[in-house]
Design a protein around this motif. Structure first.
Motif, PDB file in Angstrom:
ATOM      1  N   THR A   1       0.831  -1.198   0.000  1.00  0.00           N
ATOM      2  CA  THR A   1       0.000   0.000   0.000  1.00  0.00           C
ATOM      3  C   THR A   1       0.865   1.247   0.000  1.00  0.00           C
ATOM      4  OG1 THR A   1      -1.759  -1.157   1.187  1.00  0.00           O
ATOM      5  CG2 THR A   1      -1.808   1.240   1.251  1.00  0.00           C
ATOM      6  N   LEU A   2       1.949   1.239   0.769  1.00  0.00           N
ATOM      7  CA  LEU A   2       2.861   2.383   0.788  1.00  0.00           C
ATOM      8  C   LEU A   2       3.455   2.618  -0.596  1.00  0.00           C
ATOM      9  CD1 LEU A   2       4.415   4.547   2.389  1.00  0.00           C
ATOM     10  CD2 LEU A   2       6.161   2.816   2.848  1.00  0.00           C
ATOM     11  N   ALA A   3       3.881   1.552  -1.251  1.00  0.00           N
ATOM     12  CA  ALA A   3       4.440   1.681  -2.590  1.00  0.00           C
ATOM     13  C   ALA A   3       3.412   2.273  -3.550  1.00  0.00           C
ATOM     14  CB  ALA A   3       4.914   0.315  -3.089  1.00  0.00           C
ATOM     15  N   GLU A   4       2.181   1.806  -3.477  1.00  0.00           N
ATOM     16  CA  GLU A   4       1.147   2.288  -4.389  1.00  0.00           C
ATOM     17  C   GLU A   4       0.734   3.720  -4.066  1.00  0.00           C
ATOM     18  OE1 GLU A   4      -1.501   2.092  -7.652  1.00  0.00           O
ATOM     19  OE2 GLU A   4       0.360   1.090  -7.067  1.00  0.00           O
ATOM     20  N   ARG A   5       0.758   4.102  -2.784  1.00  0.00           N
ATOM     21  CA  ARG A   5       0.423   5.484  -2.421  1.00  0.00           C
ATOM     22  C   ARG A   5       1.447   6.454  -3.005  1.00  0.00           C
ATOM     23  NH1 ARG A   5      -0.765   6.021   3.896  1.00  0.00           N
ATOM     24  NH2 ARG A   5      -1.180   8.180   3.218  1.00  0.00           N
ATOM     25  N   LEU A   6       2.723   6.071  -2.996  1.00  0.00           N
ATOM     26  CA  LEU A   6       3.758   6.903  -3.600  1.00  0.00           C
ATOM     27  C   LEU A   6       3.589   6.962  -5.119  1.00  0.00           C
ATOM     28  CD1 LEU A   6       6.794   5.622  -1.512  1.00  0.00           C
ATOM     29  CD2 LEU A   6       5.912   7.961  -1.474  1.00  0.00           C
ATOM     30  N   ARG A   7       3.337   5.816  -5.732  1.00  0.00           N
ATOM     31  CA  ARG A   7       3.160   5.792  -7.193  1.00  0.00           C
ATOM     32  C   ARG A   7       1.953   6.612  -7.607  1.00  0.00           C
ATOM     33  NH1 ARG A   7       0.652   3.790 -11.530  1.00  0.00           N
ATOM     34  NH2 ARG A   7      -1.058   3.110 -10.197  1.00  0.00           N
ATOM     35  N   ALA A   8       0.871   6.480  -6.853  1.00  0.00           N
ATOM     36  CA  ALA A   8      -0.341   7.239  -7.161  1.00  0.00           C
ATOM     37  C   ALA A   8      -0.084   8.735  -7.069  1.00  0.00           C
ATOM     38  CB  ALA A   8      -1.470   6.830  -6.214  1.00  0.00           C
ATOM     39  N   GLY A   9       0.670   9.146  -6.047  1.00  0.00           N
ATOM     40  CA  GLY A   9       1.000  10.555  -5.926  1.00  0.00           C
ATOM     41  C   GLY A   9       1.753  11.069  -7.135  1.00  0.00           C
ATOM     42  N   GLY A  10       2.683  10.268  -7.645  1.00  0.00           N
ATOM     43  CA  GLY A  10       3.447  10.670  -8.816  1.00  0.00           C
ATOM     44  C   GLY A  10       2.632  10.692 -10.092  1.00  0.00           C
ATOM     45  N   CYS A  11       1.581   9.879 -10.143  1.00  0.00           N
ATOM     46  CA  CYS A  11       0.743   9.798 -11.341  1.00  0.00           C
ATOM     47  C   CYS A  11      -0.461  10.730 -11.292  1.00  0.00           C
ATOM     48  CB  CYS A  11       0.252   8.359 -11.535  1.00  0.00           C
ATOM     49  SG  CYS A  11       1.562   7.193 -11.959  1.00  0.00           S
ATOM     50  N   GLY A  12      -0.608  11.480 -10.199  1.00  0.00           N
ATOM     51  CA  GLY A  12      -1.733  12.399 -10.091  1.00  0.00           C
ATOM     52  C   GLY A  12      -3.046  11.730  -9.732  1.00  0.00           C
ATOM     53  N   ILE A  13      -2.979  10.512  -9.183  1.00  0.00           N
ATOM     54  CA  ILE A  13      -4.180   9.796  -8.743  1.00  0.00           C
ATOM     55  C   ILE A  13      -4.408  10.125  -7.278  1.00  0.00           C
ATOM     56  CG2 ILE A  13      -5.217   7.512  -8.415  1.00  0.00           C
ATOM     57  CD1 ILE A  13      -3.291   6.530 -10.644  1.00  0.00           C
ATOM     58  N   PRO A  14      -5.511  10.777  -6.910  1.00  0.00           N
ATOM     59  CA  PRO A  14      -5.664  11.249  -5.532  1.00  0.00           C
ATOM     60  C   PRO A  14      -5.872  10.151  -4.509  1.00  0.00           C
ATOM     61  CG  PRO A  14      -7.642  11.703  -6.797  1.00  0.00           C
ATOM     62  CD  PRO A  14      -6.626  11.209  -7.775  1.00  0.00           C
ATOM     63  N   ALA A  15      -6.491   9.048  -4.895  1.00  0.00           N
ATOM     64  CA  ALA A  15      -6.773   7.968  -3.952  1.00  0.00           C
ATOM     65  C   ALA A  15      -7.117   6.706  -4.730  1.00  0.00           C
ATOM     66  CB  ALA A  15      -7.925   8.346  -3.013  1.00  0.00           C
TER      67      ALA A  15
END
Length: 233
Positions: free
Chosen positions: A84-98
């Motif tokens: 989940t931590l890895a995906e939260r960082l990736r999402a932040g970089g891709c502009g995905i809010p949640a």
């Protein structure tokens, strides 16, 4: 300031940048990293100097001072499932809010109540809030918010002056994700090459995510500590 820091244990950590940050003297840092180094290396040096106010990570590891500060109420810690931590960082970089994930459903990750900060008497001063959940088919999932940080510090094996980076083996785990999550990403590279020297198919992280590149000296590039040495008999 908030910092996303790459590496896993002591593998692939931006040693020179962490050292420069220590010398610079910044404090009250909010760090996002899989773990916080060891007592003597990596982010552990900032932690021991009381420069870190909050850690978002998934693993305490071999850092006894990290555990001591957390249990003594001196440090706020948000523990997050590793994927989940890895995906939260990736999402932040891709502009995905949640995003929704099944990881943590039926536990305090979703229900809330994980101690983020203890009081001096051992009671829970700050606890994680309950998370929003949703039903997808017959599967309950929990809503996780993306992570973005003011800065990101990462280490790469090779890089060019445009910030295109190549990571070595397992150092590729959290470094690209941390780099994506930083508004200003600083990369230390063991070997700096000219633009065009890296084959496009070999690049793990494109330079659009990197704003600063620092070329390491041979001595800095060779500075790679081992978290736990084991010997085969």
């Amino acid at each position: 300031a908030s910092l996303a820091v790459g590496g896993f244990g002591l593998c692939g950590i931006p040693t020179a940048l962490i050292g420069a940050l220590y010398e610079q003297g910044a404090g009250s840092l909010r760090v996002v990293s899989n773990n916080c180094g060891t007592d003597d290396h990596g982010l552990g040096t900032l932690l021991a100097a009381r420069r870190v106010a909050r850690v978002t990570g998934s693993y305490v590891g071999e850092n006894k001072e990290f555990a001591r500060q957390y249990l003594a109420g001196e440090l706020e810690v948000e523990l997050v499932p590793q994927g989940t931590l890895a995906e939260r960082l990736r999402a932040g970089g891709c502009g995905i809010p949640a995003f929704y994930t099944p990881a943590g459903v039926g536990t305090q990750v979703a229900d809330g109540g994980i101690p983020w900060r203890y009081a001096a008497d051992g009671s829970v001063a700050v606890a994680s809030p309950p998370r929003q959940t949703g039903l997808f088919g017959d599967r309950v999932c929990v809503l996780e918010h993306a992570i973005t940080c003011d800065f990101a510090l990462v280490r790469a094996a090779r890089g060019d002056r445009h910030g295109n980076l190549v990571f070595d083996k397992s150092a590729r785990n959290f470094n690209p994700l941390a780099a994506m999550a930083g508004r200003v990403t600083v990369a230390e590279v063991e070997e700096l090459v000219e633009p065009g020297d890296l084959a496009p198919d070999d690049i793990h992280l494109p330079g659009v995510f990197v704003q600063r590149v620092v070329a390491l000296t041979p001595r800095q590039a060779a500075d790679k500590q081992i978290e736990k040495r084991t010997v085969r008999v």
